[in-house]
Design a protein around this motif. Structure first.
Motif, PDB file in Angstrom:
ATOM      1  N   GLY A  31       1.320  -2.677  -3.878  1.00 46.95           N
ATOM      2  CA  GLY A  31       2.586  -1.961  -3.808  1.00 46.95           C
ATOM      3  C   GLY A  31       2.425  -0.596  -3.162  1.00 46.95           C
ATOM      4  O   GLY A  31       3.261  -0.172  -2.349  1.00 46.95           O
ATOM      5  N   GLU A  32       1.353   0.100  -3.504  1.00 41.33           N
ATOM      6  CA  GLU A  32       1.086   1.409  -2.918  1.00 41.33           C
ATOM      7  C   GLU A  32       0.748   1.285  -1.437  1.00 41.33           C
ATOM      8  O   GLU A  32       1.174   2.109  -0.610  1.00 41.33           O
ATOM      9  CB  GLU A  32      -0.061   2.082  -3.669  1.00 41.33           C
ATOM     10  N   ALA A  69       1.784  -1.071   0.603  1.00 39.92           N
ATOM     11  CA  ALA A  69       3.025  -1.387   1.314  1.00 39.92           C
ATOM     12  C   ALA A  69       3.876  -0.124   1.491  1.00 39.92           C
ATOM     13  O   ALA A  69       4.498   0.080   2.538  1.00 39.92           O
ATOM     14  CB  ALA A  69       3.795  -2.465   0.571  1.00 39.92           C
ATOM     15  N   ARG A  70       3.910   0.736   0.456  1.00 37.80           N
ATOM     16  CA  ARG A  70       4.692   1.969   0.548  1.00 37.80           C
ATOM     17  C   ARG A  70       4.127   2.886   1.619  1.00 37.80           C
ATOM     18  O   ARG A  70       4.864   3.442   2.440  1.00 37.80           O
ATOM     19  CB  ARG A  70       4.699   2.678  -0.808  1.00 37.80           C
ATOM     20  N   ARG A  71       2.807   3.030   1.638  1.00 43.17           N
ATOM     21  CA  ARG A  71       2.189   3.883   2.638  1.00 43.17           C
ATOM     22  C   ARG A  71       2.393   3.336   4.052  1.00 43.17           C
ATOM     23  O   ARG A  71       2.552   4.105   5.008  1.00 43.17           O
ATOM     24  CB  ARG A  71       0.700   4.019   2.360  1.00 43.17           C
ATOM     25  N   GLY A  78       4.908   1.543   4.966  1.00 49.31           N
ATOM     26  CA  GLY A  78       6.321   1.468   5.304  1.00 49.31           C
ATOM     27  C   GLY A  78       6.784   0.062   5.604  1.00 49.31           C
ATOM     28  O   GLY A  78       7.654  -0.158   6.446  1.00 49.31           O
ATOM     29  N   ALA A 108       7.922  -3.790   3.846  1.00 48.70           N
ATOM     30  CA  ALA A 108       8.297  -4.583   2.672  1.00 48.70           C
ATOM     31  C   ALA A 108       7.842  -6.018   2.920  1.00 48.70           C
ATOM     32  O   ALA A 108       8.594  -6.819   3.483  1.00 48.70           O
ATOM     33  CB  ALA A 108       9.801  -4.529   2.436  1.00 48.70           C
ATOM     34  N   GLY A 146      -4.047   2.272   3.531  1.00 49.93           N
ATOM     35  CA  GLY A 146      -2.684   1.832   3.779  1.00 49.93           C
ATOM     36  C   GLY A 146      -2.185   2.241   5.148  1.00 49.93           C
ATOM     37  O   GLY A 146      -1.010   2.048   5.472  1.00 49.93           O
ATOM     38  N   ARG A 147      -3.064   2.785   5.967  1.00 47.54           N
ATOM     39  CA  ARG A 147      -2.690   3.222   7.306  1.00 47.54           C
ATOM     40  C   ARG A 147      -3.347   2.314   8.350  1.00 47.54           C
ATOM     41  O   ARG A 147      -4.368   1.688   8.076  1.00 47.54           O
ATOM     42  CB  ARG A 147      -3.151   4.671   7.551  1.00 47.54           C
TER      43      ARG A 147
END
Length: 240
Positions: free
Chosen positions: A63-64, A66-68, A70, A72, A104-105
């Motif tokens: 989840g983190e 995916a948030r980083r 951007g 879904a 996450g990048r």
């Protein structure tokens, strides 16, 4: 002997029309069966790399990530890569996004030296790297889209490894052997664009015409054998 004349003419003219393609079918079939498919795929040049262990406890939750990123995702895959663990996030629409499982990048760009080292690690053989280039558009022979790194090796097959610019993974292999096979495959299926369509109207029509050559050939053979048998019988009857 109208049937004989008709069959002879049919056999001759259709053979002239499709004879070259029949030669391509036979010659191409010989080439494709003579070359082992493993060699065509370059499997003899590929090292079987075992994926490294993934320490899930040290990585941020999906989840983190995916948030980083951007994104879904409707589907996500975690896997090891030469550049470390990576998530492939597939959104409901659009292309999958590949990001580092640690940050996450997206991964940063690779240098030619770095990508050559990754390719050499995946290559089985003594040949060295003869060149590495980042292609902004994937070549048609890869069957892929988007940018790819191409690393060439100085072996007798002129092997090329194509690597993901994001993860450094080898996504496909090509060589001079593959290109020869592909050339004859395209001739074989009569699709000179990409060799993907093997049931198009042209090959269906040509196959039907070739079948008529075979049928007319059998008719000619039967008629001539029957005639020779009758001639032989007549000669025996006339013999003293």
């Amino acid at each position: 002997m109208k049937i004989l004349k008709l069959s002879t003419q049919l056999h001759k003219w259709i053979a002239l029309v499709v004879g070259l393609q029949v030669l391509f079918w036979v010659g191409g079939g010989l080439v494709m069966t003579a070359i082992p498919i493993e060699t065509v795929r370059g499997e003899h040049r590929a090292v079987e790399l075992k994926p490294g262990p993934l320490e899930l406890g040290a990585l941020p939750a999906l989840g983190e990530i995916a948030r980083r990123a951007g994104v879904a995702p409707v589907q996500a895959e975690l896997h090891s890569t030469p550049r470390g663990p990576a998530w492939t996030l597939k959104p409901a629409a659009g292309e999958p996004v590949i990001v580092s499982a640690a940050t996450g990048r997206p991964f940063g760009p690779m240098s030619a030296a770095e990508v050559s080292a990754f390719a050499k690690r995946a290559y089985k053989g003594e040949a060295g790297v003869s060149g590495a280039v980042l292609l902004t558009t994937a070549p048609e022979e890869t069957g892929r889209t988007g940018p790819l790194w191409r690393v060439d090796f100085a072996d007798r097959e002129k092997t090329s490894f194509y690597l993901s610019p994001a993860t450094g993974e080898v996504v496909t292999r090509r060589s001079g052997v593959w290109r020869i096979f592909d050339f004859f495959w395209r001739l074989h299926v009569m699709d000179w664009n990409d060799g993907e369509d093997f049931n198009h109207p042209l090959i269906i029509i040509t196959t039907a015409l070739t079948l008529s050559i075979v049928v007319s050939g059998f008719i000619l053979l039967w008629i001539r054998i029957s005639r020779d048998v009758k001639t032989a019988r007549a000669a025996r009857k006339r013999a003293p």
